[in-house]
Design a protein around this motif. Structure first.
Motif: not given
Length: 308
Positions: A158, A161, A164, A232, A237-238, A240, A243
């Protein structure tokens, strides 16, 4: 719950014993809490959960690059930062890093996202006070075991971020704990030790656990009734290409967090081009055997490489 408590005790005893020094016949001396700076409150309040310790290497220099370390407790504890140093900190300090061992609010103190907000608050505090505590924040890594592995991984995926949303649920990941909002909570590299990272597949690698599980306590409800929130709280889930690089450890005999958690997370990271290595430890349990001199060396080598 009982099985988890026993496994956590075994983990803590195993980790500390690895660094114990003989003290007379048949005895061992436990590692001391020889933090250079103790019980610093990173949130500007009086909570035990918002304290951290900083350990600096014996080799004197002006500043030291930083590793933040987080304990495992199934998110049930708000004061185990000393255990973190006993388990993960010493090899990192010996490698020349400043180790910042942090507490965070437990699931009994506050529900998610309080825990990741605490981690990010500690990261901002480190940057805001870098000069005061001899910290070189041009590199900040993070590591943790079990639920600390979860929070370390979540901090990494994250990066940058603020919030979300999944479905109809939005979480504030950054928060405002402790202020210092002009400073970044980013991390540059992550080592995840057998963290639960995909809460939708914690039960036999197939589905969610029940309302008595630690993750149910974390979110304040049954996982099956809260699929958006379960997504969450899950680092997977996060994932990408944005990262930071990851190193993931998981024992093949882990009976607390299924081995598939590390395996599937690593596959997702690899597809995103962010996996340095997945180290699957034969006969590795939830701490014992998985923690060993060779895996600790792989951790320090990874951080040293990334810090360059």
């Amino acid at each position: 719950m009982k099985r988890f408590t026993l496994s956590l005790l075994t983990l803590c005893l195993s980790a500390t014993a690895m660094w114990a020094q003989p003290q007379g016949f048949g005895g061992f001396q436990m590692p001391q809490n020889n933090a250079t700076f103790k019980d610093l409150n990173y949130a500007g309040d009086d909570l035990e959960a918002h304290r951290l310790d900083i350990y600096l290497p014996e080799k004197k220099q002006d500043k030291y690059k930083v590793i933040v370390a987080i304990y495992g407790s199934a998110w049930f504890s708000n004061n185990m930062k000393v255990i973190t140093f006993m388990s993960l900190g010493k090899p990192l300090v010996d490698a020349g890093f400043a180790v910042v061992s942090i507490n965070h609010r437990s699931s009994g103190d506050a529900k998610f996202p309080a825990q990741i907000q605490d981690v990010k608050a500690a990261l901002r505090f480190i940057r805001a006070n870098a000069d005061k505590y001899q910290l070189d924040t041009t590199f900040v890594g993070i590591t943790g075991f079990s639920s600390g592995g979860h929070l370390s991984a979540l901090a990494g995926v994250t990066n940058g971020m603020k919030t979300r949303t999944v479905g109809s649920t939005t979480v504030d990941l950054e928060g405002t704990v402790g202020g210092n909002l002009e400073h970044s909570s980013r991390v540059d590299a992550v080592v995840d030790w057998f963290g639960p990272v995909d809460m939708a597949h914690m039960e036999n690698c197939e589905t969610v656990k029940d309302e008595k599980s630690p993750e149910a306590a974390l979110i304040g409800g049954a996982p099956k009734d809260n699929p958006d929130l379960i997504a969450l709280i899950s680092p997977i889930t996060y994932v990408s290409p944005q990262c930071p690089p990851f190193l993931v450890f998981h024992g093949q005999a882990d009976n607390v967090v299924p081995h598939c958690q590390g395996e599937n997370f690593s596959k997702a990271l690899k597809e995103a081009g962010r996996l340095e290595e997945f180290i699957s430890v034969p006969d590795g349990q939830h701490g014992p055997v998985t923690f060993n001199e060779q895996t600790f060396r792989r951790m320090t080598d990874f951080f040293l490489k990334q810090a360059k």
